[in-house]
Design a protein around this motif. Structure first.
Motif, PDB file in Angstrom:
ATOM      1  N   ALA A 188       4.164   9.964  20.139  1.00  0.00           N
ATOM      2  CA  ALA A 188       3.217   8.896  19.807  1.00  0.00           C
ATOM      3  C   ALA A 188       2.542   8.394  21.071  1.00  0.00           C
ATOM      4  CB  ALA A 188       3.953   7.762  19.098  1.00  0.00           C
ATOM      5  N   ASN A 189       1.607   7.458  20.894  1.00  0.00           N
ATOM      6  CA  ASN A 189       1.030   6.812  22.068  1.00  0.00           C
ATOM      7  C   ASN A 189       2.101   5.990  22.780  1.00  0.00           C
ATOM      8  OD1 ASN A 189      -1.322   7.932  21.232  1.00  0.00           O
ATOM      9  ND2 ASN A 189      -2.253   6.021  20.515  1.00  0.00           N
ATOM     10  N   GLU A 190       1.878   5.745  24.049  1.00  0.00           N
ATOM     11  CA  GLU A 190       2.908   5.053  24.831  1.00  0.00           C
ATOM     12  C   GLU A 190       3.028   3.580  24.460  1.00  0.00           C
ATOM     13  OE1 GLU A 190       2.355   5.752  28.937  1.00  0.00           O
ATOM     14  OE2 GLU A 190       2.899   7.881  28.823  1.00  0.00           O
ATOM     15  N   ASN A 191       1.958   3.000  23.896  1.00  0.00           N
ATOM     16  CA  ASN A 191       2.090   1.613  23.475  1.00  0.00           C
ATOM     17  C   ASN A 191       2.977   1.537  22.223  1.00  0.00           C
ATOM     18  OD1 ASN A 191       0.510   1.844  20.971  1.00  0.00           O
ATOM     19  ND2 ASN A 191      -1.216   2.222  22.344  1.00  0.00           N
ATOM     20  N   LEU A 192       3.408   0.353  21.895  1.00  0.00           N
ATOM     21  CA  LEU A 192       4.303   0.155  20.756  1.00  0.00           C
ATOM     22  C   LEU A 192       3.568  -0.417  19.553  1.00  0.00           C
ATOM     23  CD1 LEU A 192       7.392  -1.305  22.683  1.00  0.00           C
ATOM     24  CD2 LEU A 192       6.976   1.059  21.986  1.00  0.00           C
ATOM     25  N   TRP A 193       2.237  -0.209  19.506  1.00  0.00           N
ATOM     26  CA  TRP A 193       1.448  -0.792  18.416  1.00  0.00           C
ATOM     27  C   TRP A 193       1.659  -0.022  17.121  1.00  0.00           C
ATOM     28  CZ3 TRP A 193      -3.635  -0.762  21.734  1.00  0.00           C
ATOM     29  CH2 TRP A 193      -3.469  -1.662  22.800  1.00  0.00           C
ATOM     30  N   ASN A 194       1.720  -0.770  16.030  1.00  0.00           N
ATOM     31  CA  ASN A 194       1.719  -0.143  14.716  1.00  0.00           C
ATOM     32  C   ASN A 194       0.298   0.275  14.340  1.00  0.00           C
ATOM     33  OD1 ASN A 194       4.491  -0.392  14.196  1.00  0.00           O
ATOM     34  ND2 ASN A 194       4.236  -2.522  13.549  1.00  0.00           N
ATOM     35  N   ASP A 195       0.196   1.087  13.298  1.00  0.00           N
ATOM     36  CA  ASP A 195      -1.116   1.524  12.828  1.00  0.00           C
ATOM     37  C   ASP A 195      -1.798   0.409  12.026  1.00  0.00           C
ATOM     38  OD1 ASP A 195      -0.634   4.033  13.942  1.00  0.00           O
ATOM     39  OD2 ASP A 195       0.314   4.767  12.114  1.00  0.00           O
ATOM     40  N   TRP A 196      -3.124   0.436  12.024  1.00  0.00           N
ATOM     41  CA  TRP A 196      -3.941  -0.514  11.259  1.00  0.00           C
ATOM     42  C   TRP A 196      -4.858   0.290  10.343  1.00  0.00           C
ATOM     43  CZ3 TRP A 196      -4.377  -6.007  12.743  1.00  0.00           C
ATOM     44  CH2 TRP A 196      -3.563  -6.345  13.832  1.00  0.00           C
ATOM     45  N   TYR A 197      -5.251  -0.308   9.230  1.00  0.00           N
ATOM     46  CA  TYR A 197      -6.318   0.293   8.445  1.00  0.00           C
ATOM     47  C   TYR A 197      -7.291  -0.789   7.993  1.00  0.00           C
ATOM     48  CZ  TYR A 197      -3.796  -1.039   4.137  1.00  0.00           C
ATOM     49  OH  TYR A 197      -3.152  -1.731   3.136  1.00  0.00           O
ATOM     50  N   TYR A 198      -8.484  -0.336   7.573  1.00  0.00           N
ATOM     51  CA  TYR A 198      -9.590  -1.253   7.352  1.00  0.00           C
ATOM     52  C   TYR A 198     -10.340  -0.896   6.074  1.00  0.00           C
ATOM     53  CZ  TYR A 198      -8.819  -2.189  12.328  1.00  0.00           C
ATOM     54  OH  TYR A 198      -8.247  -2.497  13.533  1.00  0.00           O
ATOM     55  N   PHE A 199     -10.821  -1.932   5.386  1.00  0.00           N
ATOM     56  CA  PHE A 199     -11.749  -1.762   4.277  1.00  0.00           C
ATOM     57  C   PHE A 199     -12.987  -2.602   4.566  1.00  0.00           C
ATOM     58  CE2 PHE A 199      -7.956  -0.570   1.729  1.00  0.00           C
ATOM     59  CZ  PHE A 199      -8.454   0.586   1.135  1.00  0.00           C
ATOM     60  N   ALA A 200     -14.158  -2.078   4.280  1.00  0.00           N
ATOM     61  CA  ALA A 200     -15.411  -2.822   4.417  1.00  0.00           C
ATOM     62  C   ALA A 200     -16.339  -2.365   3.312  1.00  0.00           C
ATOM     63  CB  ALA A 200     -16.046  -2.582   5.782  1.00  0.00           C
ATOM     64  N   ILE A 258       1.594   5.807   9.535  1.00  0.00           N
ATOM     65  CA  ILE A 258       0.516   6.153   8.604  1.00  0.00           C
ATOM     66  C   ILE A 258      -0.029   7.538   8.935  1.00  0.00           C
ATOM     67  CG2 ILE A 258      -1.875   5.583   8.015  1.00  0.00           C
ATOM     68  CD1 ILE A 258      -1.153   2.679   8.014  1.00  0.00           C
ATOM     69  N   ASP A 259       0.005   7.909  10.224  1.00  0.00           N
ATOM     70  CA  ASP A 259      -0.486   9.213  10.670  1.00  0.00           C
ATOM     71  C   ASP A 259       0.646  10.213  10.910  1.00  0.00           C
ATOM     72  OD1 ASP A 259       0.669   8.007  12.869  1.00  0.00           O
ATOM     73  OD2 ASP A 259      -1.246   7.591  13.845  1.00  0.00           O
ATOM     74  N   ASP A 260       1.884   9.847  10.572  1.00  0.00           N
ATOM     75  CA  ASP A 260       3.072  10.694  10.765  1.00  0.00           C
ATOM     76  C   ASP A 260       3.478  10.814  12.235  1.00  0.00           C
ATOM     77  OD1 ASP A 260       5.105  12.534   9.540  1.00  0.00           O
ATOM     78  OD2 ASP A 260       4.149  13.986  10.869  1.00  0.00           O
ATOM     79  N   PHE A 295       0.825  -1.199   0.000  1.00  0.00           N
ATOM     80  CA  PHE A 295       0.000   0.000   0.000  1.00  0.00           C
ATOM     81  C   PHE A 295       0.862   1.254   0.000  1.00  0.00           C
ATOM     82  CE2 PHE A 295       0.392   1.485   4.440  1.00  0.00           C
ATOM     83  CZ  PHE A 295       0.898   0.350   5.076  1.00  0.00           C
ATOM     84  N   ASN A 296       0.261   2.317  -0.509  1.00  0.00           N
ATOM     85  CA  ASN A 296       0.903   3.637  -0.554  1.00  0.00           C
ATOM     86  C   ASN A 296       0.039   4.616   0.235  1.00  0.00           C
ATOM     87  OD1 ASN A 296       0.713   6.372  -2.618  1.00  0.00           O
ATOM     88  ND2 ASN A 296       2.648   5.907  -1.635  1.00  0.00           N
ATOM     89  N   PHE A 297       0.671   5.436   1.052  1.00  0.00           N
ATOM     90  CA  PHE A 297      -0.054   6.433   1.837  1.00  0.00           C
ATOM     91  C   PHE A 297       0.738   7.730   1.815  1.00  0.00           C
ATOM     92  CE2 PHE A 297       2.550   6.505   5.771  1.00  0.00           C
ATOM     93  CZ  PHE A 297       3.357   5.396   5.523  1.00  0.00           C
ATOM     94  N   ASN A 298       0.125   8.816   2.262  1.00  0.00           N
ATOM     95  CA  ASN A 298       0.786  10.118   2.255  1.00  0.00           C
ATOM     96  C   ASN A 298       0.113  11.023   3.284  1.00  0.00           C
ATOM     97  OD1 ASN A 298       2.426  12.290   1.532  1.00  0.00           O
ATOM     98  ND2 ASN A 298       0.950  13.002  -0.010  1.00  0.00           N
ATOM     99  N   PRO A 299       0.545  10.981   4.554  1.00  0.00           N
ATOM    100  CA  PRO A 299      -0.127  11.776   5.594  1.00  0.00           C
ATOM    101  C   PRO A 299       0.020  13.274   5.347  1.00  0.00           C
ATOM    102  CG  PRO A 299       1.925  10.826   6.429  1.00  0.00           C
ATOM    103  CD  PRO A 299       1.678  10.198   5.089  1.00  0.00           C
ATOM    104  N   GLN A 300      -1.079  13.995   5.574  1.00  0.00           N
ATOM    105  CA  GLN A 300      -1.110  15.446   5.424  1.00  0.00           C
ATOM    106  C   GLN A 300      -1.789  16.062   6.646  1.00  0.00           C
ATOM    107  OE1 GLN A 300      -3.434  15.378   1.722  1.00  0.00           O
ATOM    108  NE2 GLN A 300      -1.720  16.410   0.732  1.00  0.00           N
ATOM    109  N   ALA A 301      -1.483  17.321   6.919  1.00  0.00           N
ATOM    110  CA  ALA A 301      -2.143  18.059   8.010  1.00  0.00           C
ATOM    111  C   ALA A 301      -2.414  19.477   7.557  1.00  0.00           C
ATOM    112  CB  ALA A 301      -1.273  18.069   9.272  1.00  0.00           C
TER     113      ALA A 301
END
Length: 304
Positions: free
Chosen positions: A275-287, A221-223, A136-142
Motif C-alpha cells: 500500500a501507500n506509505e501513509n496510513l490513510w483509508n480510502d475515500w469515495y465520492y458522489f456528485a 476498497i482497492d484491495d 456501502f458494498n464494494f467488490n474490487p476486481q482486477a
C-alpha cells in the motif's frame, strides 16, 4: 477551532429555533440523481480521475425551511490504476489496478443557509451542507493478465476477464502461512459530508447540484492496504492470488532477464509495503444533479 465549532453550533441552534418558529407543515420529495462517482486511495490520488457514471434515488422530508432529512440508494463505480500515475515513479512501477461497483444506503440531514421551501416564491433557493451515515458494498476486481490499457474491452467474451480480488486474499488473508491476517469485509460504514445548491422550479419540482465525499474506515476498497505476501506461499494455495498480488515492473524485468524464472522464484517484494506509505483509508465520492418532485402530505384547502 473551538471558537469555530461554537460559532457553527450557535448558528445551527438559532437557525433551528427560528425555522421551527415559522411553523410550516413538513413535506416530502422524491428525487433522482444523475452524476458521477470516483475514489481517492492507494491507486488514485487525483480528484475526478477515472470518474464513472452514477445515479441515486432519494426520499426527503423537509422538516422546516432550514432542515431536511433524507434516505437514499446510490449506485456507482470506482476505478484506479498505477499506470496513470505520471508523478510518483514508485506507484507507477507497482503497476496495480482495480475497479469496483459501489452500492450505498444512506441517511442524511441537510442544513439550508437560507430559508427554503419548494414552490414558495419567497424562499426560492439556498446553498446547503449535509452529513449523516451510510452503509456501502464494494467488490474490487482486477484484470487476469496485465495490459497496457487495463480499461479497454470491458465487456465479456474476452480471455482477460475481471476477477474478484477479495476471495483470493492477495496479501495472504486466506493463506495458512499468515494466520494473523484477516480478510476485509465487503460491507462497510462511511460518513457522508458535502455541500450543494438547491432551487425551486415551480410548485412541485426542485433541482439540486451536490458534491459529497465519504469518509470510510477501510483501506481495502482497492484491495491494497498492507504488505506483499510471499508469492511462493500464495502460489501453493491459489495461483490467481499469487499472480494478482504482484504485477510490478521489477517482477516483469526479473522474469524477462532470468530464463525459466516465474513468480514462484521471485522474492524481490516479499514483506515490503504494498500500500501507500501513509496510513490513510480510502475515500469515495458522489456528485451530480438531482431533480425532485414535491409530494403533498396534506390536501390544499381554500383559506378565507
Amino acid at each position: 477551532m473551538k471558537r469555530l465549532i461554537i460559532f457553527i453550533f450557535s448558528v445551527l441552534t438559532f437557525s433551528s429555533y427560528s425555522a421551527f418558529s415559522q411553523g410550516i407543515d413538513p413535506y416530502s420529495e422524491l428525487g433522482v440523481m444523475l452524476g458521477t462517482s470516483y475514489y481517492i486511495g492507494d491507486l488514485n490520488d487525483q480528484h475526478l480521475r477515472l470518474a464513472r457514471p452514477a445515479t441515486a434515488l432519494q426520499y426527503k422530508t423537509n422538516l422546516n425551511r432550514r432542515f431536511a432529512i433524507r434516505g437514499g440508494i446510490s449506485v456507482g463505480e470506482l476505478r484506479g490504476s498505477d499506470k496513470l500515475n505520471d508523478v510518483d515513479t514508485a506507484k507507477f512501477n507497482r503497476n496495480l489496478h482495480f475497479k469496483s461497483s459501489i452500492y450505498e444506503l444512506s441517511g442524511i440531514i441537510e442544513f439550508n443557509f437560507f430559508p427554503y421551501e419548494t414552490g414558495n416564491l419567497r424562499y426560492p433557493f439556498t446553498p446547503y451542507i449535509f452529513t449523516g451515515i451510510s452503509m456501502f458494498n464494494f467488490n474490487p476486481q482486477a484484470r487476469k493478465f496485465d495490459t497496457n490499457t487495463p480499461f479497454d474491452n470491458d465487456g465479456n467474451q474476452t480471455n482477460n476477464e475481471w476477477i474478484d480480488l477479495q476471495p483470493l486474499g492477495t496479501e495472504g488473508q486466506y493463506s495458512s502461512q499468515y494466520p494473523e491476517k484477516d480478510p476485509y469485509q465487503l460491507i462497510q460504514f462511511a460518513i457522508p459530508v458535502g455541500m450543494g445548491f438547491k432551487a425551486s422550479l415551480g410548485d412541485r419540482f426542485s433541482m439540486a447540484i451536490e458534491y459529497g465525499l465519504r469518509k470510510t474506515f477501510t483501506d481495502y476498497i482497492d484491495d491494497v492496504g498492507g504488505i506483499y505476501a510471499s508469492p511462493q506461499y500464495l502460489f501453493m494455495e491459489n495461483e490467481d492470488a499469487a499472480n494478482l498480488s504482484d504485477r510490478s515492473i521489477a517482477l516483469q524485468n526479473y522474469i524477462a532477464s532470468n530464463p525459466g524464472a516465474d513468480i514462484t522464484t521471485w522474492t524481490g517484494n516479499t514483506n515490503r509495503i504494498r500500500a501507500n506509505e501513509n496510513l490513510w483509508n480510502d475515500w469515495y465520492y458522489f456528485a451530480g444533479l438531482t431533480l425532485s418532485y414535491k409530494i403533498y402530505t396534506k390536501p390544499k384547502v381554500c383559506q378565507y
